[in-house]
Design a protein around this motif. Structure first.
Motif, PDB file in Angstrom:
ATOM      1  N   TRP A 203     125.747 -20.672  56.774  1.00  0.00           N
ATOM      2  CA  TRP A 203     126.575 -21.880  56.851  1.00  0.00           C
ATOM      3  C   TRP A 203     126.171 -22.871  55.751  1.00  0.00           C
ATOM      4  CZ3 TRP A 203     126.360 -26.051  61.289  1.00  0.00           C
ATOM      5  CH2 TRP A 203     127.488 -26.890  61.187  1.00  0.00           C
ATOM      6  N   MET A 204     124.845 -23.092  55.617  1.00  0.00           N
ATOM      7  CA  MET A 204     124.351 -24.055  54.637  1.00  0.00           C
ATOM      8  C   MET A 204     124.690 -23.617  53.209  1.00  0.00           C
ATOM      9  SD  MET A 204     123.120 -26.475  56.381  1.00  0.00           S
ATOM     10  CE  MET A 204     122.725 -27.367  54.917  1.00  0.00           C
TER      11      MET A 204
ATOM     12  N   ILE B 110     117.469 -32.485  59.923  1.00  0.00           N
ATOM     13  CA  ILE B 110     117.493 -31.421  60.930  1.00  0.00           C
ATOM     14  C   ILE B 110     116.193 -30.607  60.910  1.00  0.00           C
ATOM     15  CG2 ILE B 110     118.615 -29.226  61.554  1.00  0.00           C
ATOM     16  CD1 ILE B 110     121.275 -30.489  60.622  1.00  0.00           C
TER      17      ILE B 110
ATOM     18  N   GLY C  49     122.864 -21.977  68.807  1.00  0.00           N
ATOM     19  CA  GLY C  49     122.158 -23.251  68.977  1.00  0.00           C
ATOM     20  C   GLY C  49     122.288 -23.778  70.399  1.00  0.00           C
TER      21      GLY C  49
ATOM     22  N   TYR D 243     115.130 -15.425  73.865  1.00  0.00           N
ATOM     23  CA  TYR D 243     114.809 -16.570  73.002  1.00  0.00           C
ATOM     24  C   TYR D 243     114.501 -16.227  71.536  1.00  0.00           C
ATOM     25  CZ  TYR D 243     112.125 -20.513  71.134  1.00  0.00           C
ATOM     26  OH  TYR D 243     111.635 -21.502  70.323  1.00  0.00           O
TER      27      TYR D 243
ATOM     28  N   LYS E  96     118.163 -34.319  65.756  1.00  0.00           N
ATOM     29  CA  LYS E  96     118.755 -33.014  65.411  1.00  0.00           C
ATOM     30  C   LYS E  96     120.254 -33.030  65.734  1.00  0.00           C
ATOM     31  CE  LYS E  96     119.176 -28.347  65.344  1.00  0.00           C
ATOM     32  NZ  LYS E  96     118.593 -27.132  64.883  1.00  0.00           N
TER      33      LYS E  96
ATOM     34  N   LEU F 230     120.145 -21.894  72.703  1.00  0.00           N
ATOM     35  CA  LEU F 230     118.749 -22.368  72.617  1.00  0.00           C
ATOM     36  C   LEU F 230     118.567 -23.649  73.430  1.00  0.00           C
ATOM     37  CD1 LEU F 230     118.053 -21.753  68.808  1.00  0.00           C
ATOM     38  CD2 LEU F 230     117.002 -20.525  70.706  1.00  0.00           C
ATOM     39  N   VAL F 231     119.575 -24.530  73.386  1.00  0.00           N
ATOM     40  CA  VAL F 231     119.506 -25.776  74.163  1.00  0.00           C
ATOM     41  C   VAL F 231     119.390 -25.457  75.659  1.00  0.00           C
ATOM     42  CG1 VAL F 231     120.806 -27.853  74.853  1.00  0.00           C
ATOM     43  CG2 VAL F 231     120.788 -27.146  72.458  1.00  0.00           C
TER      44      VAL F 231
ATOM     45  N   HIS G  86     120.281 -17.629  65.215  1.00  0.00           N
ATOM     46  CA  HIS G  86     120.606 -19.021  64.860  1.00  0.00           C
ATOM     47  C   HIS G  86     120.209 -19.308  63.414  1.00  0.00           C
ATOM     48  CE1 HIS G  86     121.241 -23.284  65.398  1.00  0.00           C
ATOM     49  NE2 HIS G  86     119.983 -23.568  65.107  1.00  0.00           N
TER      50      HIS G  86
ATOM     51  N   LYS H 262     109.038 -31.999  65.257  1.00  0.00           N
ATOM     52  CA  LYS H 262     109.274 -32.324  66.685  1.00  0.00           C
ATOM     53  C   LYS H 262     108.644 -33.654  67.096  1.00  0.00           C
ATOM     54  CE  LYS H 262     110.616 -28.059  68.671  1.00  0.00           C
ATOM     55  NZ  LYS H 262     110.255 -26.717  68.966  1.00  0.00           N
TER      56      LYS H 262
ATOM     57  N   TRP I 139     126.597 -22.695  66.148  1.00  0.00           N
ATOM     58  CA  TRP I 139     126.814 -23.512  67.341  1.00  0.00           C
ATOM     59  C   TRP I 139     126.524 -22.730  68.617  1.00  0.00           C
ATOM     60  CZ3 TRP I 139     127.159 -28.373  68.817  1.00  0.00           C
ATOM     61  CH2 TRP I 139     127.463 -29.348  67.881  1.00  0.00           C
TER      62      TRP I 139
ATOM     63  N   VAL J  46     123.340 -32.457  63.183  1.00  0.00           N
ATOM     64  CA  VAL J  46     124.272 -31.340  63.367  1.00  0.00           C
ATOM     65  C   VAL J  46     125.723 -31.849  63.472  1.00  0.00           C
ATOM     66  CG1 VAL J  46     124.971 -29.700  65.133  1.00  0.00           C
ATOM     67  CG2 VAL J  46     122.631 -29.685  64.311  1.00  0.00           C
TER      68      VAL J  46
ATOM     69  N   ILE K 274     112.776 -25.448  76.172  1.00  0.00           N
ATOM     70  CA  ILE K 274     112.889 -25.582  74.712  1.00  0.00           C
ATOM     71  C   ILE K 274     113.191 -27.022  74.299  1.00  0.00           C
ATOM     72  CG2 ILE K 274     114.156 -24.817  72.643  1.00  0.00           C
ATOM     73  CD1 ILE K 274     112.209 -22.736  73.962  1.00  0.00           C
TER      74      ILE K 274
ATOM     75  N   VAL L 284     122.675 -20.209  60.357  1.00  0.00           N
ATOM     76  CA  VAL L 284     122.512 -21.519  59.732  1.00  0.00           C
ATOM     77  C   VAL L 284     122.332 -21.375  58.200  1.00  0.00           C
ATOM     78  CG1 VAL L 284     120.612 -23.167  59.476  1.00  0.00           C
ATOM     79  CG2 VAL L 284     121.755 -22.938  61.682  1.00  0.00           C
TER      80      VAL L 284
ATOM     81  N   LYS M   5     116.989 -17.269  68.477  1.00  0.00           N
ATOM     82  CA  LYS M   5     116.536 -18.152  67.407  1.00  0.00           C
ATOM     83  C   LYS M   5     116.707 -17.467  66.050  1.00  0.00           C
ATOM     84  CE  LYS M   5     112.228 -20.227  66.964  1.00  0.00           C
ATOM     85  NZ  LYS M   5     111.253 -21.227  67.395  1.00  0.00           N
TER      86      LYS M   5
HETATM   87  C1  HEM Z   1     125.269 -26.146  65.207  1.00  0.00           C
HETATM   88  C2  HEM Z   1     124.606 -26.765  66.167  1.00  0.00           C
HETATM   89  C3  HEM Z   1     123.121 -26.576  66.359  1.00  0.00           C
HETATM   90  C4  HEM Z   1     122.492 -26.592  67.556  1.00  0.00           C
HETATM   91  C5  HEM Z   1     123.139 -26.820  68.917  1.00  0.00           C
HETATM   92  C6  HEM Z   1     121.078 -26.339  67.297  1.00  0.00           C
HETATM   93  C7  HEM Z   1     120.049 -26.276  68.243  1.00  0.00           C
HETATM   94  C8  HEM Z   1     118.796 -25.760  68.027  1.00  0.00           C
HETATM   95  C9  HEM Z   1     117.768 -25.595  69.038  1.00  0.00           C
HETATM   96  C10 HEM Z   1     117.897 -26.035  70.484  1.00  0.00           C
HETATM   97  C11 HEM Z   1     116.697 -25.004  68.443  1.00  0.00           C
HETATM   98  C12 HEM Z   1     115.400 -24.536  69.146  1.00  0.00           C
HETATM   99  C13 HEM Z   1     114.207 -25.335  68.748  1.00  0.00           C
HETATM  100  C14 HEM Z   1     112.962 -24.612  69.218  1.00  0.00           C
HETATM  101  O1  HEM Z   1     112.969 -23.403  69.433  1.00  0.00           O
HETATM  102  O2  HEM Z   1     111.961 -25.276  69.369  1.00  0.00           O
HETATM  103  C15 HEM Z   1     117.031 -24.793  67.053  1.00  0.00           C
HETATM  104  C16 HEM Z   1     116.209 -24.206  66.114  1.00  0.00           C
HETATM  105  C17 HEM Z   1     116.391 -24.284  64.762  1.00  0.00           C
HETATM  106  N1  HEM Z   1     117.484 -24.857  64.137  1.00  0.00           N
HETATM  107 FE1  HEM Z   1     119.199 -25.479  65.037  1.00  0.00          FE
HETATM  108  N2  HEM Z   1     120.888 -26.178  65.943  1.00  0.00           N
HETATM  109  C18 HEM Z   1     122.113 -26.341  65.322  1.00  0.00           C
HETATM  110  C19 HEM Z   1     122.332 -26.318  63.944  1.00  0.00           C
HETATM  111  C20 HEM Z   1     121.339 -26.187  62.991  1.00  0.00           C
HETATM  112  C21 HEM Z   1     121.495 -26.426  61.567  1.00  0.00           C
HETATM  113  C22 HEM Z   1     122.772 -26.912  60.878  1.00  0.00           C
HETATM  114  C23 HEM Z   1     120.288 -26.152  60.970  1.00  0.00           C
HETATM  115  C24 HEM Z   1     119.872 -26.218  59.517  1.00  0.00           C
HETATM  116  C25 HEM Z   1     120.248 -27.148  58.666  1.00  0.00           C
HETATM  117  C26 HEM Z   1     119.376 -25.713  62.012  1.00  0.00           C
HETATM  118  C27 HEM Z   1     118.087 -25.295  61.792  1.00  0.00           C
HETATM  119  C28 HEM Z   1     117.254 -24.797  62.772  1.00  0.00           C
HETATM  120  C29 HEM Z   1     115.974 -24.141  62.510  1.00  0.00           C
HETATM  121  C30 HEM Z   1     115.356 -23.879  61.129  1.00  0.00           C
HETATM  122  C31 HEM Z   1     115.437 -23.799  63.767  1.00  0.00           C
HETATM  123  C32 HEM Z   1     114.126 -23.067  64.053  1.00  0.00           C
HETATM  124  C33 HEM Z   1     112.977 -24.033  64.241  1.00  0.00           C
HETATM  125  C34 HEM Z   1     111.725 -23.317  64.723  1.00  0.00           C
HETATM  126  O3  HEM Z   1     111.141 -22.554  63.971  1.00  0.00           O
HETATM  127  O4  HEM Z   1     111.361 -23.488  65.873  1.00  0.00           O
HETATM  128  N3  HEM Z   1     120.043 -25.779  63.229  1.00  0.00           N
HETATM  129  N4  HEM Z   1     118.307 -25.275  66.821  1.00  0.00           N
END
Ligand code: HEM
Length: 148
Positions: free
Chosen positions: A23-24, A140, A74, A9, A94, A77-78, A16, A147, A71, A98, A83, A20, A13
């Protein structure tokens, strides 16, 4: 499999977030290149050629791989147990953000081809579209951090 995802995990993360960020960076910068391309491209064939190379390299070498890794990590993580709680609102906002971001990526790829063929939009239109990734990013980040 779920044990492995739980163990990985923090690493997933971290990967990820790194993907991200890359990408951004491209999603913010490519429309800026389009603005310059549309507005200064008329000044002769040389600037146009430079814009074309920069746009292609940014999309193919940075943005496409970064989107795929965002993706894959991400979705991992799903699938990680505990989570995502789909009864809450944030996973849905979110997901909407996305999907919007992925649509914007595809739109940019289409516009690169349109500019190449000489029928891109005006600089003003690209400037306006440039606001979209900022709004989606806010949605996002609020989703994953607050949350609600
Ligand atoms: C591409 C498809 C994406 C999927 C399927 C996805 C899914 C997820 C999931 C399930 C988490 C875990 C949340 C957690 O640990 O509580 C996460 C974390 C995160 N995502 Fe994504 N995400 C995607 C794209 C993006 C994009 C485009 C951004 C930014 C603009 C982003 C920013 C973040 C950040 C900053 C976290 C960390 C949050 C934390 O500190 O817990 N994600 N994402």
């Amino acid at each position: 499999m779920t044990d492995l995802l739980a163990l990985a995990y923090p690493w997933t993360k971290a990967l990820h977030v790194m993907a991200v960020i890359s990408w951004m960076a491209g999603l913010f910068y490519l429309p800026r290149l389009f603005v310059y391309h549309a507005e200064r491209g008329q000044q002769g064939p040389e600037p146009v050629q430079s814009f074309r190379i920069m746009e292609e390299k940014l999309l193919r070498m940075i943005m496409n791989p970064a989107m795929v890794v965002s993706w894959v990590a991400g979705l991992a993580l799903v699938l990680t147990p505990g989570i995502v709680d789909w009864t809450m609102v944030w996973p849905w906002t979110k997901a909407a953000g996305v999907l919007g971001m992925t649509w914007f990526h595809m739109w940019l790829a289409g516009q690169r081809k349109a500019l190449l063929a000489g029928h891109g939009l005006t600089g003003r239109r690209y400037r306006m579209m440039n606001e979209l990734p900022t709004l989606l990013m806010a949605l996002i980040v609020l989703s994953v951090i607050v949350k609600f």
